[in-house]
Write a protein that holds these residues in place. Sequence first.
Motif, mmCIF file in Angstrom:
data_model
loop_
_atom_site.group_PDB
_atom_site.id
_atom_site.type_symbol
_atom_site.label_atom_id
_atom_site.label_comp_id
_atom_site.label_asym_id
_atom_site.label_seq_id
_atom_site.Cartn_x
_atom_site.Cartn_y
_atom_site.Cartn_z
ATOM 1 N N LEU A 5 0.826 -1.206 0.000
ATOM 2 C CA LEU A 5 0.000 0.000 0.000
ATOM 3 C C LEU A 5 0.861 1.258 0.000
ATOM 4 N N GLY A 6 1.945 1.225 0.779
ATOM 5 C CA GLY A 6 2.830 2.397 0.847
ATOM 6 C C GLY A 6 3.498 2.694 -0.487
ATOM 7 N N TRP A 7 4.056 1.664 -1.124
ATOM 8 C CA TRP A 7 4.699 1.873 -2.423
ATOM 9 C C TRP A 7 3.673 2.254 -3.486
ATOM 10 N N GLY A 8 2.485 1.657 -3.391
ATOM 11 C CA GLY A 8 1.439 2.011 -4.341
ATOM 12 C C GLY A 8 1.015 3.461 -4.201
ATOM 13 N N ALA A 9 0.913 3.925 -2.955
ATOM 14 C CA ALA A 9 0.553 5.324 -2.720
ATOM 15 C C ALA A 9 1.638 6.260 -3.233
ATOM 16 N N LEU A 10 2.900 5.876 -3.058
ATOM 17 C CA LEU A 10 3.995 6.713 -3.550
ATOM 18 C C LEU A 10 3.949 6.830 -5.063
ATOM 19 N N ALA A 11 3.752 5.714 -5.745
ATOM 20 C CA ALA A 11 3.689 5.748 -7.209
ATOM 21 C C ALA A 11 2.492 6.553 -7.694
ATOM 22 N N ALA A 12 1.327 6.336 -7.063
ATOM 23 C CA ALA A 12 0.107 7.025 -7.491
ATOM 24 C C ALA A 12 0.134 8.508 -7.155
ATOM 25 N N SER A 13 0.963 8.900 -6.183
ATOM 26 C CA SER A 13 1.022 10.319 -5.803
ATOM 27 C C SER A 13 1.470 11.190 -6.964
ATOM 28 N N SER A 14 2.120 10.594 -7.966
ATOM 29 C CA SER A 14 2.555 11.372 -9.125
ATOM 30 C C SER A 14 1.364 11.966 -9.875
ATOM 31 N N LEU A 15 0.196 11.325 -9.783
ATOM 32 C CA LEU A 15 -1.002 11.873 -10.411
ATOM 33 C C LEU A 15 -1.411 13.181 -9.741
ATOM 34 N N VAL A 16 -1.348 13.208 -8.417
ATOM 35 C CA VAL A 16 -1.692 14.422 -7.677
ATOM 36 C C VAL A 16 -0.630 15.492 -7.908
ATOM 37 N N ASP A 105 -5.318 3.811 -17.412
ATOM 38 C CA ASP A 105 -3.882 3.635 -17.628
ATOM 39 C C ASP A 105 -3.172 3.167 -16.366
ATOM 40 N N GLY A 106 -3.608 3.727 -15.228
ATOM 41 C CA GLY A 106 -2.885 3.499 -13.983
ATOM 42 C C GLY A 106 -3.097 2.129 -13.374
ATOM 43 N N ILE A 107 -4.274 1.532 -13.602
ATOM 44 C CA ILE A 107 -4.582 0.255 -12.964
ATOM 45 C C ILE A 107 -3.575 -0.836 -13.323
ATOM 46 N N PRO A 108 -3.290 -1.099 -14.628
ATOM 47 C CA PRO A 108 -2.313 -2.154 -14.920
ATOM 48 C C PRO A 108 -0.911 -1.816 -14.421
ATOM 49 N N GLU A 109 -0.526 -0.539 -14.502
ATOM 50 C CA GLU A 109 0.801 -0.151 -14.013
ATOM 51 C C GLU A 109 0.944 -0.468 -12.534
ATOM 52 N N GLN A 110 -0.040 -0.039 -11.751
ATOM 53 C CA GLN A 110 0.058 -0.218 -10.301
ATOM 54 C C GLN A 110 -0.128 -1.677 -9.901
ATOM 55 N N ALA A 111 -0.959 -2.412 -10.641
ATOM 56 C CA ALA A 111 -1.110 -3.839 -10.352
ATOM 57 C C ALA A 111 0.209 -4.568 -10.565
ATOM 58 N N VAL A 112 0.935 -4.172 -11.604
ATOM 59 C CA VAL A 112 2.249 -4.760 -11.870
ATOM 60 C C VAL A 112 3.192 -4.501 -10.698
ATOM 61 N N LEU A 113 3.120 -3.312 -10.136
ATOM 62 C CA LEU A 113 3.958 -2.980 -8.979
ATOM 63 C C LEU A 113 3.669 -3.938 -7.828
ATOM 64 N N GLY A 114 2.380 -4.193 -7.582
ATOM 65 C CA GLY A 114 2.010 -5.123 -6.517
ATOM 66 C C GLY A 114 2.437 -6.547 -6.810
ATOM 67 N N ILE A 115 2.325 -6.950 -8.072
ATOM 68 C CA ILE A 115 2.758 -8.296 -8.466
ATOM 69 C C ILE A 115 4.251 -8.468 -8.201
ATOM 70 N N ALA A 168 -3.615 3.321 -6.144
ATOM 71 C CA ALA A 168 -2.836 2.741 -5.049
ATOM 72 C C ALA A 168 -3.463 1.436 -4.579
ATOM 73 N N ALA A 169 -4.799 1.388 -4.547
ATOM 74 C CA ALA A 169 -5.487 0.161 -4.149
ATOM 75 C C ALA A 169 -5.204 -0.965 -5.137
ATOM 76 N N ALA A 170 -4.982 -0.615 -6.408
ATOM 77 C CA ALA A 170 -4.674 -1.639 -7.413
ATOM 78 C C ALA A 170 -3.353 -2.332 -7.104
ATOM 79 N N THR A 171 -2.426 -1.615 -6.461
ATOM 80 C CA THR A 171 -1.154 -2.235 -6.066
ATOM 81 C C THR A 171 -1.397 -3.348 -5.049
#
Length: 235
Positions: A5-16, A105-115, A168-171
Amino acid sequence: MLASLGWGALAASSLVVGALLALVRSWSDRVVGLVLGFGAGALVASVSFELAEEGLRIGSAYAVAAGLALGGLTYFLADRGVQRWGGRSGGASAGTPLAVGAFLDGIPEQAVLGIGIAAGGAVSPALLVAIYASNLPEAIGSAADMRAAGRSRGSVVALWTGVAACCAAATVAGTLLADAVSSDGQAFVDGFAAGALLTMLIDSMVPEAKEKAKDWAGLATVVGFALAAGLSLLG
């Protein structure tokens, strides 16, 4: 799970961050195009070294191939739906399809991060750089369009914060999915994410990078690929 969740939030923060940058000042098409090209190159490297290679290592080529086909088709159909929705929207409502497109766009990217976190127990620096670089120009351009369509600054930031939270939840979902399926199942998930990302790159990021950065787009893409490939090999 907290790490995911933490890494996912960091990656997704780029959108904000991208949305905030759009509200602070205007950015030239060339700058946006260069960042898009860099992000595209980084994502190509991530697809190659983080997804396709890993999928073939842990599962069968058939599972990866099936994932590639279904991932590409899923993104294609979903993206066409968003485009039709956006074509019917006007004025301030045009911002919502843009946000949905970024979410798509973000869902597959962030899911890959979690994988990747589930597979190796650590985040991939190359993929993190790729996600950050690909999200920034998209959020900058889309948030600027929303502002021009009449949305308030607060509503723009709130909308992009919501998109970032979903990504981030997708991660976390990617981590749970990778932990729950077999080796061939993980290979399929890797292939699915790779197919979705490749379709997004060719249909969206690469053409826009070329349009905005002109002849410089190719060099920016090579730089992004080289950096992400190097980070993948070091990792």
